[in-house]
Design an enzyme around this catalytic site. Sequence first.
Site, PDB file in Angstrom:
ATOM      1  N   GLU A   1       3.080  -0.161   0.336  1.00 15.66           N
ATOM      2  CA  GLU A   1       1.645  -0.040   0.657  1.00 15.66           C
ATOM      3  C   GLU A   1       1.224  -1.192   1.570  1.00 15.66           C
ATOM      4  O   GLU A   1       0.273  -1.930   1.285  1.00 15.66           O
ATOM      5  CB  GLU A   1       0.804   0.018  -0.624  1.00 15.66           C
ATOM      6  CG  GLU A   1       1.161   1.227  -1.469  1.00 15.66           C
ATOM      7  CD  GLU A   1       0.205   1.545  -2.619  1.00 15.66           C
ATOM      8  OE1 GLU A   1      -0.690   0.723  -2.906  1.00 15.66           O
ATOM      9  OE2 GLU A   1       0.356   2.627  -3.213  1.00 15.66           O
TER      10      GLU A   1
ATOM     11  N   GLU B   1       5.262   7.255  -5.095  1.00 10.84           N
ATOM     12  CA  GLU B   1       4.360   7.077  -6.239  1.00 10.84           C
ATOM     13  C   GLU B   1       3.404   8.262  -6.290  1.00 10.84           C
ATOM     14  O   GLU B   1       2.782   8.596  -5.269  1.00 10.84           O
ATOM     15  CB  GLU B   1       3.526   5.792  -6.104  1.00 10.84           C
ATOM     16  CG  GLU B   1       4.362   4.534  -6.114  1.00 10.84           C
ATOM     17  CD  GLU B   1       3.538   3.252  -6.003  1.00 10.84           C
ATOM     18  OE1 GLU B   1       2.330   3.261  -6.335  1.00 10.84           O
ATOM     19  OE2 GLU B   1       4.117   2.243  -5.573  1.00 10.84           O
TER      20      GLU B   1
HETATM   21  O1  AHR Z   1       1.468   2.203  -9.686  1.00  4.69           O
HETATM   22  C1  AHR Z   1       0.510   1.181  -9.648  1.00  4.69           C
HETATM   23  C2  AHR Z   1       0.259   0.605  -8.268  1.00  4.69           C
HETATM   24  O2  AHR Z   1      -0.316   1.601  -7.475  1.00  4.69           O
HETATM   25  C3  AHR Z   1       1.452   0.170  -7.461  1.00  4.69           C
HETATM   26  O3  AHR Z   1       1.822  -1.139  -7.733  1.00  4.69           O
HETATM   27  C4  AHR Z   1       0.953   0.261  -6.059  1.00  4.69           C
HETATM   28  O4  AHR Z   1       1.978   0.518  -5.138  1.00  4.69           O
HETATM   29  C5  AHR Z   1      -0.086   1.356  -6.114  1.00  4.69           C
HETATM   30  O5  AHR Z   1      -1.264   0.994  -5.497  1.00  4.69           O
END
Ligand code: AHR
Length: 518
Positions: free
Chosen positions: A175, A321
Site C-alpha cells: 500500500e 488483501e
Molecule cells: O489488514 C490490515 C491492514 O489493512 C494492512 O496492514 C494494510 O495493508 C491494510 O490497510
Amino acid sequence: MQAKIKISTQTKKSFINPYLHGHFIEFLGTCISDGIWVGEDSAIPNTGGMRKDVIDALKKLAPPVIRWPGGCYADRYHWRDGVGPRAQRPVTYNNNFGTKTVEKNHFGTHEFMQLCKLTNAQPWLNINMMTGSPAEMYEWAEYCNRAEPTALAALRAENGSPASFDVKYWGVGNESWAGGGNYTAQGYVDAYRRYATAFPFQGGPERENSPCLIAVGPDGNKPEERVKWTKDFFAALCQYRMPPLHGYDLHFYNWNIANPEDNVTVFDEDAWYDVISGSRELESVLLEQYDLIQDGMRATPSEPSPFGDFPPPECKLIVGEWGNWHRPQPDAPGALFQQCTMRDAITTALTLDIFHANSDKVYMACVAQSVNVLNSLILTFDDKTVLTPNYHVFEMYQPHRNADALLCETDAPVLKTKATGNVNAVHAFASQKGKEIYVNLINPSIDAECTANIQLDAQAAFSKGVLLGGLDGKAHNTPENPDAVHPVQAPPLIHSGGGWQVTLPKASVSVYHLHMEQ
Ligand code: AHR
C-alpha cells in the site's frame, strides 16, 4: 421465491488456481502474538511455540500461500530482528493500527517458514520499501534462497536451516500510496525499479524459474484513484527499460464503518444487505484492473534476451488483501479484532466465487486475515480457539481448487438493489474436476428460503451436499458456543423432469457434489 441455474459442462471457462484461497497474517493486534505464536513455554499446547489448535485448524484448510509479515507492518519490519537465538532478538514496539504492544520478534523468518511447512503453504514475503533499503531486501532474499555456501547461507544454517527456503513470492512494498510511504505512482515505480533490479535470482538463464516479484497495485476502494494509480504505474514503467515484474497486488476491503448502529454482531436488515452488496463490488474492480494491466503490459518495451527466447512477460493480477472491515468493537481484545457472523460467511462465499468465476483473470488472493484480524477464519480467546463461519466456507469450498470453472448462468429475483451491486435471491457457481461437479448455491436473503432449479447439460448422480447457515443472520461462534454455526448435511438435490430441485434455507451457503455418469 424461485431461481433457475443453468450449468454447461461443455463450456470450461478457466482453471481455478488454488492460490485463490490464500491467507495473510501480520504483526497486528493478536494475529501473530497470541493468535499463532504463544512461545514454547506457554501453558497453551503448542508445536515449537505455535498454538497447536490453530496449527491443526490451518492444516485442515491447507492454505496454498501465506503472506507475511504485513501489510503495513512489512514496511517497518527489519528481518534481522527476527532471526538468531530468540533471547537475543531485539524488542521493538508495535503500534500497527493501534496494536500498542512490545514485540519480542520471537516469530521471525524461521518460525514463519516452519508455519508454512506445517500447513503445506507457499510463503509470500513482503519486503520493507519504506524504512528498509534495496540492500536489506537483497540480503533477506540471499539469506532465504541462496543454496551456495555464502556467508548468509551459513548464517541461515547456523540458525537452523541448512536448506534454502526457496521463497517464490516476494511483495515489493505494501500500500505504497498510503501507509507504505504515501508515494505517487511515478515515485513508487522509480523506487520499484531499484528494488526489482537489485533482487537476486532474476533474469539471465534462470529467468523462467525466477522468483515472482509483486508490485503494489491500487487501493481497490478508491474508484478514481485506483484507475489513476494503475494507468500512472504502467505509464511510468513504459518510459524506459522494464525491470522484472510478475504480479500486481490490488487490495479490496468491504468497508462497513459509516453506520454507528452496526456493531458487527448487532445490525438490522438494511445493514445486512449493505454489507452483502458491498462485497459484490469487487467483481467490477477486478475486471477494470485486469483490463488496465493488459493495456499497460502491451505498452511496455520489450527487447530480445541474450539468454534465449522467452515468452513475453506477464503481470498477474493478485488480491493480496480482502475482507469485511467493520466498525471497531469497543470490547475487542486486540486491534482490528472482529467477530464473524453468517453475514461475513455469505460475503466470504460471494467473494471466493467472484475469484472462481474470474480465475482466468486473478492469479492469487489472500484473505485478511487468517487469525484474530478483520475477516478472520480463526479467533482465539485466551486458551480457547474458535473456528468462524468464514473458516467453514473455506473448508467447504476446497473441492474447487484445481478444478475448471464452468459456465453457470443464474436467473434469480433481485432481493435488494444497492449502489454497490444487486443482491439476488441466489448466487451460484459451478466447477468440474474429472467427473466431479461442484455447485455452490448462496441464498443471501436474511429471512426467506428460495427454491433453486438446476439445469445441468450432463447425466450425473447426486453425491452429497454440505450446508452452512439457515440460522439467524447474526449467528456466530464463541468460546461458550463454538459450534453455533457449523456445516451440516444439506437436503439432497432431487431430480425431476426439469432438472435438479432444492430449497435453500435463508442466509445460507451450500455446496453440492455430483458425479458425472459418462
Ligand atoms: O489488514 C490490515 C491492514 O489493512 C494492512 O496492514 C494494510 O495493508 C491494510 O490497510
